[in-house]
Design an enzyme around this catalytic site. Sequence first.
Site, mmCIF file in Angstrom:
data_model
loop_
_atom_site.group_PDB
_atom_site.id
_atom_site.type_symbol
_atom_site.label_atom_id
_atom_site.label_comp_id
_atom_site.label_asym_id
_atom_site.label_seq_id
_atom_site.Cartn_x
_atom_site.Cartn_y
_atom_site.Cartn_z
ATOM 1 N N ASN A 1 0.872 -1.174 0.000
ATOM 2 C CA ASN A 1 0.000 0.000 0.000
ATOM 3 C C ASN A 1 0.908 1.223 0.000
ATOM 4 O OD1 ASN A 1 -1.790 2.041 0.447
ATOM 5 N ND2 ASN A 1 -2.332 1.429 2.534
ATOM 6 N N HIS B 1 -9.227 1.395 5.038
ATOM 7 C CA HIS B 1 -7.960 1.613 5.741
ATOM 8 C C HIS B 1 -8.170 2.590 6.898
ATOM 9 C CE1 HIS B 1 -3.834 2.752 6.560
ATOM 10 N NE2 HIS B 1 -3.477 1.631 5.941
ATOM 11 N N SER C 1 4.162 -1.646 10.305
ATOM 12 C CA SER C 1 5.623 -1.701 10.434
ATOM 13 C C SER C 1 6.220 -3.050 10.038
ATOM 14 C CB SER C 1 6.050 -1.300 11.854
ATOM 15 O OG SER C 1 5.640 0.030 12.132
ATOM 16 N N GLY D 1 3.217 2.740 10.730
ATOM 17 C CA GLY D 1 4.174 3.822 10.527
ATOM 18 C C GLY D 1 4.914 4.246 11.788
ATOM 19 N N GLU E 1 -6.528 5.028 7.831
ATOM 20 C CA GLU E 1 -6.317 6.437 7.459
ATOM 21 C C GLU E 1 -7.562 6.999 6.768
ATOM 22 O OE1 GLU E 1 -2.629 5.703 5.401
ATOM 23 O OE2 GLU E 1 -1.700 5.211 7.322
ATOM 24 N N LYS F 1 0.125 4.282 -0.318
ATOM 25 C CA LYS F 1 -0.464 5.507 0.249
ATOM 26 C C LYS F 1 -0.202 6.676 -0.716
ATOM 27 C CE LYS F 1 0.012 3.350 4.705
ATOM 28 N NZ LYS F 1 0.169 3.464 6.156
ATOM 29 N N GLU G 1 -4.731 -4.437 10.854
ATOM 30 C CA GLU G 1 -3.693 -3.421 11.020
ATOM 31 C C GLU G 1 -3.933 -2.666 12.325
ATOM 32 O OE1 GLU G 1 -1.936 -2.375 6.896
ATOM 33 O OE2 GLU G 1 -3.600 -1.030 7.279
HETATM 34 P P1 13P Z 1 3.515 0.777 7.562
HETATM 35 O O1 13P Z 1 3.997 -0.531 6.983
HETATM 36 O O2 13P Z 1 4.206 1.980 7.008
HETATM 37 O O3 13P Z 1 3.473 0.728 9.060
HETATM 38 O O4 13P Z 1 1.977 0.924 7.074
HETATM 39 C C1 13P Z 1 1.101 -0.130 7.256
HETATM 40 C C2 13P Z 1 -0.149 0.167 6.522
HETATM 41 O O5 13P Z 1 -0.917 1.033 6.907
HETATM 42 C C3 13P Z 1 -0.398 -0.578 5.288
HETATM 43 O O6 13P Z 1 -1.703 -0.376 4.830
#
Ligand code: 13P
Length: 248
Positions: free
Chosen positions: A9, A95, A208, A170, A97, A11, A164
């Site tokens: 992903n 997601h 992560s 992150g 976010e 983003k 997640e």
């Molecule tokens: P990270 O791997 O940067 O922690 O992000 C995970 C994520 O939100 C994947 O959709």
Amino acid sequence: MRKPFMAANWKMNKTSRETEEFINTFIPLVRDISDVDILIAPTFISLETASRLLKSSNVLLGAQNVYHEESGAYTGEISPDMLIAAGCSHVIIGHSERREYFSETDEVVNRKIKLARSKGLEVILCIGESLEERESNRTFDVLSGQLSGSLADLSLDGITIAYEPIWAIGTGKTATDEQANETHAFIREWLGKHRENADRVRIQYGGSVKPENIEGLMSQPEIDGALVGGASLKPDSFAKIAAGASGK
Ligand code: 13P
């Protein structure tokens, strides 16, 4: 047997040119991995470039979001038909976010999944608890609520779940292998109580994930893959993660 499924992903990262550079380097690195499904989800604006470059490779293409109406006066939105025309087989929905910054509720997520599935797109449904919810022992309640709301009136066909934990996204903090496995086992148990064929559903871990921790995570019986953010932005890093799931 559930085939491991590793998804990137990206983003809001990478222009079309950067997408092209990534894919040209990445494809040869994963060409020989046939026992893992590998997917890249770039931004909408890079989908057609990615689709052209990924054709006849073993790498799947997905989008990061979709709208829950077929067409019309929805400025700035993208429909399932448009994603399919751009070459996507998959779409990520719900997601954290999107839930946090764009106020997506389980009801909206449910509408998106229904329309995407009715058009034939496969869906990666994201769920996960915040740190505060975990620390107050509400993780399983939160996940049950997200599952029942997001999956209302839907079968599990064409659906992957991405667990997640928001506190691991992150942040560099990963759930321990055992913590992740325990939560995945809870999710599968919930699915088994409420839907048919729960044993066939792939459950990805996200938060992560990196080359250094993928093997430990994949050694857990309930972890079928990963949804990777930051560590999927470099071809060698995401290729190592994909290879880490090979042979499971
Ligand atoms: P990270 O791997 O940067 O922690 O992000 C995970 C994520 O939100 C994947 O959709």
